[in-house]
Design an enzyme around this catalytic site. Structure first.
Site, PDB file in Angstrom:
ATOM      1  N   CYS A   1       0.850  -1.203   0.000  1.00 43.86           N
ATOM      2  CA  CYS A   1       0.000   0.000   0.000  1.00 43.86           C
ATOM      3  C   CYS A   1       0.881   1.248   0.000  1.00 43.86           C
ATOM      4  CB  CYS A   1      -0.913   0.001   1.222  1.00 43.86           C
ATOM      5  SG  CYS A   1       0.058   0.077   2.747  1.00 43.86           S
TER       6      CYS A   1
ATOM      7  N   ASP B   1      30.032 -18.096 -40.901  1.00 45.39           N
ATOM      8  CA  ASP B   1      28.733 -18.733 -40.672  1.00 45.39           C
ATOM      9  C   ASP B   1      28.288 -19.244 -42.052  1.00 45.39           C
ATOM     10  OD1 ASP B   1      26.334 -19.438 -39.498  1.00 45.39           O
ATOM     11  OD2 ASP B   1      25.383 -17.577 -40.128  1.00 45.39           O
TER      12      ASP B   1
ATOM     13  N   ASP C   1      23.700 -14.693 -35.481  1.00 49.72           N
ATOM     14  CA  ASP C   1      25.056 -14.987 -34.992  1.00 49.72           C
ATOM     15  C   ASP C   1      25.648 -13.857 -34.161  1.00 49.72           C
ATOM     16  OD1 ASP C   1      25.148 -13.437 -37.261  1.00 49.72           O
ATOM     17  OD2 ASP C   1      25.880 -15.064 -38.516  1.00 49.72           O
TER      18      ASP C   1
END
EC number: 7.2.2.8
Length: 850
Positions: free
Chosen positions: A3, A593, A795
């Protein structure tokens, strides 16, 4: 917190701490916002105080950082050497609230990261001015879209107030600033909501009584202002050099040449008063303006430096030339060195002139980029049906988001956008370095500043101002030139001790030669007939002092880095600063990649084998109708291939598929033309108890061996066909890898594909996206300097983990956080360009130091 009483008790506890400016506790959202002075209290103490009060607390990282961090760029005039830039850097970093400050001598700019809650931009400018330099604000972090408008015509303060109120009332306008008595208005706005054309319309439609109309135009100072300032500086030095020559050449001739011509020698040696000769009077009269008028800039520079408690190049020049001038004045009736002081100042001004010319050349790359955007554009007015109802030519700076612009053949594309009508070829070489024109049709994106070749295009503007690809490239190149290469930090460290050391060495030189002369440690014949041993020693001392002017040391790195990053930008290779350059030249292992980097990143159907008698067109009609509902890249490849069996329909309508289900990782199923279709892998077929024949098994194994993905199709629960989908290897991959091999760089490939597919592209490493970063760390642990080349899609962890992260095929998305080097095109050769460029730049830096 349960509260508002809880909130109250927390607020009370926090406010008891020293250094708390304000604390707002939000009981509804369970948050607190606290403004504090970091010199008196830190985040951890505040957090512990809340926990001691019986609550749990954690810092909301992102919001705290965003709110308390801003970047501003400042142009600084009056820096002469690295000592000045280091002084400004230390002045800025000593301020409470400054997180980071870079000062680049070569482009005369500073980039300051600071906390706007603790200090303002004006305070930064004030501190730089107090240190003895002139500071001009270029941009602050929040003026993403800020425009300056110039007002022409008759206007009063009252009318300007009306203009200000009218602009502030517009939706999307954040603030309006009008300086008193100035004809310039600055507006900060949201480009998605409004734009400069609306502002000009509002200003010009505001008519004041009898004063008639006023006209508003875009006030552009940016690159032009900076260029004209540079030109002015070059002119100043050139003029100074010519004037110094006018005085210095006669001084040189009377001291060194005419003394050996009998008639003139007699005249010059004529004594006027006591031992004072005509030659000495001429040299004194001519050397004085060079020393005190042309050389005044060195006195000002020395005064400012000494006032700050540091010594720079100006101090050395002033000391050396003053020693020669005043000693000559002292011994006026003996030997004088007036030619020494005058010639030194002339040579140094010539050196300064050449240095500023070189600095100007290094920033040509940015100037060229800035000039790519066209000055005007043809704006089309379009009705609700999309029909063109009118066109007008407008200033290129007035383009707003969502405008429709017409690009005629031979014109430059005015802004980043998307083609909504027409087809053409666009030459993008100025941005991407790609030599071949790129075909553009409806739906394709275009980049502002590129050249439209043969057709008319209508484009809808998607990015304007600082969001555009061109602006981002310029900003990236500028911030790269602001960042210091680690090798330069060494030069800066040396610099701190350089001037005192030179003064000490020059004094030691004078003293040792003076003592050696007094103690007869060298033959008398060494001393020229017109000097004594003290004067010979003084000549040596002055030589040491002025020969060691340290400008070159401070410029060896930044000039090379600026040219390197500029050349890179023109080739579509964007290098983010000296640090990336320095690391790239040491790279001895590159990790690629696979998908989208070594391969095209766009799967295509390479083979279809039917196991039941059926028309291929009908087969693909059913398969495409099923797959068109899927977002998977393989599904898109199949739909694209199926279009070939239609009569050249651009957007064919496939039969409707009912009960469509996508089974993640396995495939899809649906009902088309009352037939049950399933497209997917072996798992999907076995889940639905569909028998896979030996022929199909063989076809799948064959596909895998050839780096292809096998896809099975069943119609009405019977295996009907096998498709092979492949992501083809880029044509440039083989050549790029062999060139890297010849550069003694090891190439490795990582992929998340199956072993069979991966193995047939290369013998390499198998990995999931999160394992790619682990693989990079493993290579680094083995002593490799690793560069990771990826497409920036999945990546990022590996790009960050690598010593150098390169994102390939970035196109216009150049603000990729994870990358140190951004390659705009998809060419693997650009990886070689980036490494070769960094090696060349670094050998140039070393040469500069030597």
């Amino acid at each position: 917190m349960t509260c508002s009483a809880c909130a109250g008790s927390i607020e009370k506890e926090i406010k008891r701490l020293p250094g708390i400016h304000e604390a707002v506790i939000d009981a509804l959202n369970n948050r607190a916002q606290i403004l504090f002075y970091p010199s008196s209290v830190n985040v951890e103490t505040i957090r512990e105080t809340i926990e001691d009060a019986g609550f749990e607390a954690s810092l909301i990282e992102n919001e705290a950082n965003e709110r308390s961090r801003q970047v501003c760029r400042i142009r600084i005039n009056g820096m002469t050497c690295t000592s000045c830039s280091s002084t400004i850097e230390s002045v800025l970093q000593s301020l409470n609230g400054v997180q980071r400050a870079h000062v680049a001598l070569a482009i005369e700019e500073a980039e300051v990261h600071y906390d706007p809650t603790l200090l303002s931009c004006d305070k930064l400018l004030e501190e730089i001015e107090n240190a003895g330099f002139e500071a001009v604000l270029i941009s602050t972090g929040d003026d993403v879209s800020k425009i300056d408008l110039k007002i022409d015509g008759e206007f009063t303060d009252e009318s300007m107030t009306i203009v200000e109120r009218s602009l502030e009332a517009l939706p999307g306008v954040q603030s309006v600033e009008i300086k008193n008595g100035s004809d310039k208005i600055s507006v900060l706005y949201k480009p998605d909501v409004t734009g400069p054309r609306n502002f000009i319309r509002v200003i010009e439609s505001t008519v004041f009584g009898q004063s008639g109309h006023i006209k508003a135009t875009v006030f552009s100072e940016g690159g032009v202002g900076r260029e004209s300032q540079k030109q002015e500086e070059i002119r100043q030095y050139y003029k100074s050099f010519l004037w110094s020559l006018v005085f210095t050449v006669p001084v040189f001739l009377t001291a060194m040449v005419f003394m050996y011509i009998p008639g003139i020698k007699h005249l010059l040696m004529y004594k006027v008063i006591n031992m004072l000769t005509i030659g000495e009077i001429i040299r004194w009269v001519l050397a004085t303006p060079v020393q005190f008028i042309i050389g005044w800039r060195f006195y000002v520079g020395s005064y400012k430096a000494l006032r700050r408690g540091s010594a720079n190049m100006d101090v050395l020049i002033a000391l050396g030339t003053n020693a020669a001038y005043f000693y000559s004045l002292y011994t006026l009736q003996g030997v004088d060195f007036f030619e020494t002081s005058a010639m030194l100042i002339s040579f140094i001004i010539l050196g300064k002139y050449l240095e500023i010319m070189a600095k100007g050349k290094t920033s040509q790359a940015i100037a060229k980029l800035m000039n790519l955007a066209p000055d005007t554009a043809i704006l089309l007015t379009v009705d609700e049906e999309g029909n063109v109802t009118g066109e007008e030519e407008i200033d290129g700076l007035l383009i707003q988001k969502n405008d429709v612009i017409k690009i005629v053949p031979g014109a430059k594309v005015a802004s980043d956008g998307c083609v909504i009508w027409g087809q053409s070829h666009v030459n993008e070489s100025m941005i991407t370095g790609e030599a071949r024109p790129v075909a553009k049709r409806k739906g394709d994106t275009v980049i502002g500043g590129t050249l439209n070749e043969n057709g008319v295009l209508h484009i809808k503007v998607t990015k304007v101002g600082s969001e555009s690809a061109l602006a981002q490239i310029v900003r990236l190149v500028e911030s790269a030139q602001l960042a210091k290469a680690p090798v330069q930090k060494l030069a800066d460290r040396i610099f701190k001790f350089f001037v005192p050391l030179v003064i000490f060495l020059s004094f030691s030189t004078w003293l040792s030669w003076f003592l050696a002369g007094k103690l007869h440690w060298y033959p008398e014949s060494w001393i020229p007939s017109s000097m004594d041993s003290f004067e010979l020693a003084l000549q040596f001392g002055i030589s040491v002092m002025v020969i060691a002017c340290p400008c070159a040391l401070g410029l060896a790195t930044p000039t090379a880095v600026m040219v390197g990053t500029g050349v890179g930008a023109s080739q579509g290779v964007l290098i983010k600063g000296g640090q990336a350059l320095e690391r790239a030249h040491k790279v001895n292992c590159i990790v690629f990649d696979k998908t989208g980097t070594l391969t095209m990143g766009k799967p295509v159907v390479v083979k279809t084998k039917l196991l039941k008698n059926m028309v291929l067109r009908e087969f693909y009609e059913l398969v495409a109708a099923t797959e068109v509902n899927s977002e998977h890249p393989l599904a898109k490849a199949i739909v694209e291939y199926a279009k070939k069996f239609r009569d050249d329909e651009e957007n064919p309508v496939w039969p409707e598929a009912h009960d469509f289900v996508s089974i993640t990782g396995n495939g899809v199923r649906a009902t088309v033309n009352r037939r049950e279709i399933m497209v997917g892998n072996k798992n999907l077929m076995s889940d639905y108890k569909i028998t896979i024949s030996a022929d199909a098994e063989e076809l799948l194994a064959e596909a895998e061996e050839m780096a292809q993905t096998g896809i099975l199709v069943s119609i009405d629960n019977e295996l009907t066909g096998v498709l092979a989908v492949s992501d083809p290897v880029k044509p440039s991959a083989r050549e790029a890898i062999s060139i890297l091999k010849s550069m003694n760089i090891k190439s490795i490939m990582v992929t998340g594909d199956n072993w069979g597919t991966a193995n047939s592209i290369a013998r390499e490493v198998e990995a999931k996206p999160e394992q790619k970063a682990e693989k990079v760390k493993e290579l680094q642990a083995g002593g490799h300097v690793v560069a990771m080349v990826g497409d920036g899609v999945n990546d990022s962890p590996a790009l960050v983990a690598a010593d150098v992260g390169m994102v390939i095929g970035a196109g216009t998305d150049i603000a990729i956080e994870a990358a140190d080097i951004v390659l705009i095109k998809s060419n693997l050769e650009d990886v070689i360009t980036a490494i070769d460029l960094s090696r060349k730049t670094f050998s140039r830096i070393r040469l500069n130091y030597v």
